[in-house]
Scaffold this motif. Sequence first.
Motif, short mmCIF file in Angstrom:
data_model
loop_
_atom_site.label_atom_id
_atom_site.label_comp_id
_atom_site.label_asym_id
_atom_site.label_seq_id
_atom_site.Cartn_x
_atom_site.Cartn_y
_atom_site.Cartn_z
N ALA A 1 0.83 -1.20 0.00
CA ALA A 1 0.00 0.00 0.00
C ALA A 1 0.86 1.25 0.00
N ASP A 2 1.97 1.21 0.71
CA ASP A 2 2.87 2.36 0.76
C ASP A 2 3.69 2.50 -0.51
N MET A 3 4.06 1.35 -1.09
CA MET A 3 5.00 1.33 -2.21
C MET A 3 4.31 1.51 -3.57
N GLN A 4 3.14 0.92 -3.72
CA GLN A 4 2.37 1.00 -4.96
C GLN A 4 3.20 0.59 -6.19
N PRO A 5 3.79 -0.62 -6.21
CA PRO A 5 4.60 -1.01 -7.36
C PRO A 5 3.73 -1.29 -8.58
N LYS A 6 4.25 -0.96 -9.76
CA LYS A 6 3.55 -1.28 -10.99
C LYS A 6 3.71 -2.76 -11.31
N ALA A 7 2.74 -3.32 -12.01
CA ALA A 7 2.72 -4.77 -12.25
C ALA A 7 3.97 -5.26 -12.97
N ALA A 8 4.52 -4.46 -13.86
CA ALA A 8 5.67 -4.91 -14.66
C ALA A 8 7.01 -4.69 -13.94
N THR A 9 6.99 -4.09 -12.75
CA THR A 9 8.24 -3.76 -12.08
C THR A 9 8.85 -4.99 -11.42
N ALA B 1 11.93 -10.72 -8.96
CA ALA B 1 13.08 -10.87 -9.87
C ALA B 1 14.32 -11.36 -9.13
N ARG B 2 14.48 -10.95 -7.88
CA ARG B 2 15.63 -11.36 -7.09
C ARG B 2 15.16 -11.62 -5.66
N SER B 3 15.83 -12.56 -5.00
CA SER B 3 15.44 -12.93 -3.64
C SER B 3 16.67 -13.06 -2.76
N ILE B 4 16.49 -12.78 -1.50
CA ILE B 4 17.52 -13.08 -0.52
C ILE B 4 16.82 -13.36 0.81
N VAL B 5 17.26 -14.42 1.47
CA VAL B 5 16.70 -14.83 2.76
C VAL B 5 17.88 -15.04 3.69
N ALA B 6 18.07 -14.13 4.64
CA ALA B 6 19.24 -14.19 5.51
C ALA B 6 19.12 -13.14 6.60
N PRO B 7 19.73 -13.39 7.77
CA PRO B 7 19.77 -12.36 8.82
C PRO B 7 20.90 -11.38 8.55
N GLU C 1 19.64 -11.28 19.60
CA GLU C 1 18.96 -12.58 19.50
C GLU C 1 17.44 -12.43 19.40
N MET C 2 16.97 -11.30 18.91
CA MET C 2 15.52 -11.06 18.86
C MET C 2 14.81 -12.11 18.01
N PRO C 3 13.76 -12.75 18.53
CA PRO C 3 12.95 -13.64 17.71
C PRO C 3 12.00 -12.83 16.85
N GLY C 4 12.36 -12.67 15.61
CA GLY C 4 11.55 -11.83 14.72
C GLY C 4 12.15 -11.80 13.34
N ALA C 5 11.52 -11.06 12.46
CA ALA C 5 11.97 -10.95 11.07
C ALA C 5 11.40 -9.68 10.48
N SER C 6 11.98 -9.29 9.36
CA SER C 6 11.42 -8.17 8.61
C SER C 6 11.35 -8.55 7.14
N ILE C 7 10.48 -7.87 6.43
CA ILE C 7 10.35 -8.04 4.98
C ILE C 7 10.73 -6.72 4.33
N THR C 8 11.60 -6.81 3.33
CA THR C 8 12.00 -5.64 2.55
C THR C 8 11.65 -5.89 1.09
N LEU C 9 11.04 -4.90 0.47
CA LEU C 9 10.77 -4.93 -0.97
C LEU C 9 11.46 -3.74 -1.62
N THR C 10 12.12 -4.01 -2.74
CA THR C 10 12.72 -2.94 -3.55
C THR C 10 12.23 -3.08 -4.98
N ALA C 11 11.72 -1.99 -5.53
CA ALA C 11 11.32 -1.95 -6.93
C ALA C 11 12.56 -1.65 -7.76
N LEU C 12 12.99 -2.60 -8.57
CA LEU C 12 14.25 -2.50 -9.29
C LEU C 12 14.04 -1.99 -10.71
N ASP C 13 14.92 -1.11 -11.18
CA ASP C 13 14.97 -0.82 -12.60
C ASP C 13 16.12 -1.62 -13.20
N ASP C 14 16.36 -1.47 -14.50
CA ASP C 14 17.38 -2.30 -15.16
C ASP C 14 18.77 -2.06 -14.57
#
Length: 329
Positions: free
Chosen positions: A241-249, A285-291, A297-310
């Motif tokens: 909702a905050d990012m509003q990425p376009k479908a092709a991004t 298009a790209r993924s990374i899963v890692a601390p 030692e906090m039990p938790g996680a975050s999600i980050t999204l980046t809209a990439l150009d070429d």
Amino acid sequence: MTKFLNRPEDAVTESLRGFARAHADLVHLEDQPRFVRRKTLTPGKVALISGGGSGHDPMHAGFVGRGMLDAAVPGEVFSSPSTEQILAAAEAVGSDAGLLCIIKNYAGDLMNFEMAMELYDGPNASMVVQDDVGAAGGSATVGRRGVAGTVVVEKIVGAFAEQGGDLEGCRLLAESVAAATRSMGVALGGCRVPTSEKPNLELPLGEMEIGVGIHGEPGRRRGPITSADAIVEELMETLLADMQPKAATPLLLFINGLGGTPPMEQYILYDAAARILDAKGLTVARSIVAPLCSSLEMPGASITLTALDDQMLALWDDPVHTPGLRWGV
């Protein structure tokens, strides 16, 4: 004592000493004042420095090396580095090509980096990362916090600097990547800094903090722990909702463990987030899963999204060789 410590007040010093010895092929630790720099600097390259409180390992010292930072300035746990430390790091790695400071949006970091750059005698620029959409309405004082999205900025701009990008180009690219990045976290409990006997975030059994900060700052709400799918849905709906990425991004999907969440659970979160993006017709298009931006030692996680150009996509793929992140070499 429930941590592997000698004297709690020596934790950062001893940890950095061990880190530098373990990665002596890549980094060098300066002790007075304290900072970590590349073992071998590249002449004529724009230098990138960042820093902040310790306890978020591998950020930032773990990202010193080819394709990312030239120096990292660690403060005490969850405390900003001093102006003296930042200035010493700048003078050690800066050159006529310029110096770019990548700063997380916390008051102490902002103040001390600004003061250091007023004293630094060389071409320089600064940019501020504020990717965290988690706090209700943002912070009342300085706006959105800088969290795991800082890693994305450091990686992409680090590659550009490695390829010969000039100072203004590095600054503009850093601003673009930061503007295209959003993060939000959740915690199922707090962590305990080495010098304290109490956790920084006290949650009743069975409750979670949605939108938590990387120092345990309050988020948007507190409530009963629900399923992984439901938690991710709430985080993703807020991010999108905050990012509003376009479908092709093309998107970078980054699941970041906060220190106490095992890989199995991090991949459960990734699966839930990827299914949501699939259902909305958005492309991972790209993924990374890692601390990569932890909170002790906090039990938790975050999600980050980046809209990439070429350009960002190509720079993300560019080789990187640091203690905390490595590919293509």
